[in-house]
Structures are given as C-alpha cells and as structure tokens.
Design a protein around this motif. Sequence first.
Motif: not given
Length: 428
Positions: A181-201
Amino acid sequence: MLINKLKQISSGQFIRNVGWLGGAELANRIFRLGTTVTLARMFSAQDYGQMAVVYTIFDFATVFTLRGGIGTKIVQADREDVKTICNTSYWLNWILCGSIFIIQCLAAIPIAQFYGNNQLIWLLCTSALIYLMMPLYMVHSALLQRENRLKITAIANATQSLLGNFMTVTLALGGMGIWAIVLPMVLTTPVWIVINWKNHSWRPPKLFSLEKWQEVTYFGKNLLLVEVLNKLRGNLDYLIIGRFIGIEALGVYYFAFNAGSGISMNVINAFMSALFPHICTARTDYEQFKKRYFTSLKKVSLFVIPFIVLQSSLAPLYVPIIFGKKWLSVIPILIMICLSGIPRIFAWASNLLLNALNKTHITLYLNIFFTIFFAISILIAVNWGIFGVAVAVLISHLFVLPVLTIWTHQYIFNKHLFSHKSFQINKH
C-alpha cells in the motif's frame, strides 16, 4: 442571445467537467476492484488496521498543504491577483509541506506507541516523502481547476490509479504485506507532477516572495480550519476505535467504511470539484448564481442519491461475492455508513456556497458545531462497539446536516442580504 449562449456554454462546461471527473472515478473504481479483491483475501484485519492508520495520518496532514484552503483561493482570486497569489502559494506550500514532512517523521514514534505497533514508524516516515513532491504540482492543479480544465485532473487521477493499483496487486501477491500500500503511494505521486506541468504553462518563481501572503492566509485560514475539522470528523471514528477497541476492530470498521462510503464519497467529490468554479464565476449576479447552484445540486442529487441507495441495497449480495464470506459481518455497518453520505451531498454543496461568497467564517462556525456533536456521539457510541459507532455516524449526519443546510440556503438566498455590501466580493 449572447447571454443565453454564455449560460449554455457554462452549463455544458460543468457537465463536461463532471463527466471527466466521474469517468476518472469510474476508471479508478475498476482499477481498484482487482486491488480490493486481492487485499480482501490476502490482508488480515491487522493489516487493514495498519492501512487505516497510514491513510488517516496522510489524509489529515494534507489539509495543511494547498488543498487546505490556499488552493481554493487561487480558484476564487480576482484575475489581476492570480499571478502574485500563485507565486506566494508556491513558497507557502514548500514551507508547509517541508514542515509536515518533519512533523510526521517525528510523530511516527509516539503514534506507533499509541497503537502498540512499531512497524508504523517506517510506514509513516516513508509515506511522508509524498509531501516533498506536492509543492511541485499543487499550484498547477489549482489553476487548472480555476480554468475549468478538470479533464487534466481526471487524466492525472486515472493514470495514477492505474499505476498504483497495478503496483499494489503485484507487491501484495509478492508477499510485501502493508508495504504493498505504502510504496505505490510514494512511487506514483510523480504522475501528478508530469501531467500538470505538461498541461499548464505556469512555472514556479525563481525568487522567494510572500507578497499578498496576508490575503492568501486570511482567505485560507478559515478553510484550513474547516478542512481540519472535516478530516477530524472523517477520521475520528478510526482514532477512537483503534484506541479503545483495538487495531483489529479498526481494520474491520475501516474495510466496511471504504467498501461503502469510500465509493460514494469519491463520486460526490467528482461533482463538488466541478461545482465550485462553476458557481464562482456567477457570484456577482444573484439570479444567475442561485440558478447555477440549485440546478447543479439537482443534477448531483438525481445521480448520487439513487447510486447510494442502490449500493446500500445490494451490499448483502456483492460483499460476499467480491470480498469473500469472511466480511459478511460488516454488511450492516457498511449500509449505515453508506447511507450517511446522502445528507453530506447537501452539506458539502452549502459549504461551497458560503466559500464562493467569502463567507468562510460561517463555514467554519457550522463545522465546529457539527464536529463537537459528532465527537460526543462517537465517544458515547464506542461503548457498543463498531456497530454502535456506525449507528452514531448515520444518526448524527441524518439529523444535524439537513438543518445546517437549510439554514445556509435561507441565509445566502435572502436577496436583501445578497445585495448588502458584506456579500460584495472584496480582496481580503
């Protein structure tokens, strides 16, 4: 004609946002179905108890980030102030998230002692790493909400859910236990960084500045306290059960809560995330504001209430089939907690109504009252075990929240008060 056209566009945007968020939640639930079935058959009540503690601490701590009021200020801010408020919010979030990381790591030892489980120390310290990634995307996320581009939020949510659930199932089958449970919580958080940076200037400022921090904190402080109270209510039953009945009983109750209310509350969240920016854009026009609010609330109710009733009525059928017969005893608890979600729809919407008009202090007062009532109910009910707690949750929501919602509607939609200067949008 032009005004009618704009109204149609706005209404269509609300439906599209709800559609995207609802679709993401549906995808999330499909992805989580395999995870839930796997964990229900592999996890013990003790494992669920540990999971409840980790999620409870994380859920409560995130209140003090941009999610706890400052992000709402970005959505609600005047156009000419947005850039400054975003820059200040970015630095405030680093200060807050860095502090939360340190506090959670330091608090891990006494928390583990409180529950009599030393493994919680490493679990809590590892999950705290998420806070150090949050400042990198939270301003972007708030700006996307302000711009009604919730499609991006939905995509990020669904993507993280897909990756996280795949990792959880894989690690659980590999015998990793609660670390699945804990490891996926940490390891998948960068998904938000990548998608948000890609879609907002928008990009973080290079120079440190806290300009207009008073304005940001003035608006955010009441919502921060409201969120603290929300999280306290959302986790108070967990804390009391874990302390007075035991970690195993907490695991049983936590399973029932997430198999019931967890599903419906995520559906409600999809609607409410789209509702706030939708009504904010009409807050200076009484008739349009009122129409948008009640029209949207009607749409939410017509979808969510039948969903909750259907889910509750089918619980005796799907719980043993999907999760296994060992969870049959939780069905009455699941049904009561699930039904408590119906009055939450209207209470949540009425809070957004107050927030849109800068009446966050009233939101705070109402939440203080309900939290005190809720806490007293749970402390009394714990003497009758987890079933008694579930009864208290249902009764407190059914009897108190409708009264507070009706009062809020009467207060806000008094046309004389609406036109009064206290309802005019200001900058503090």
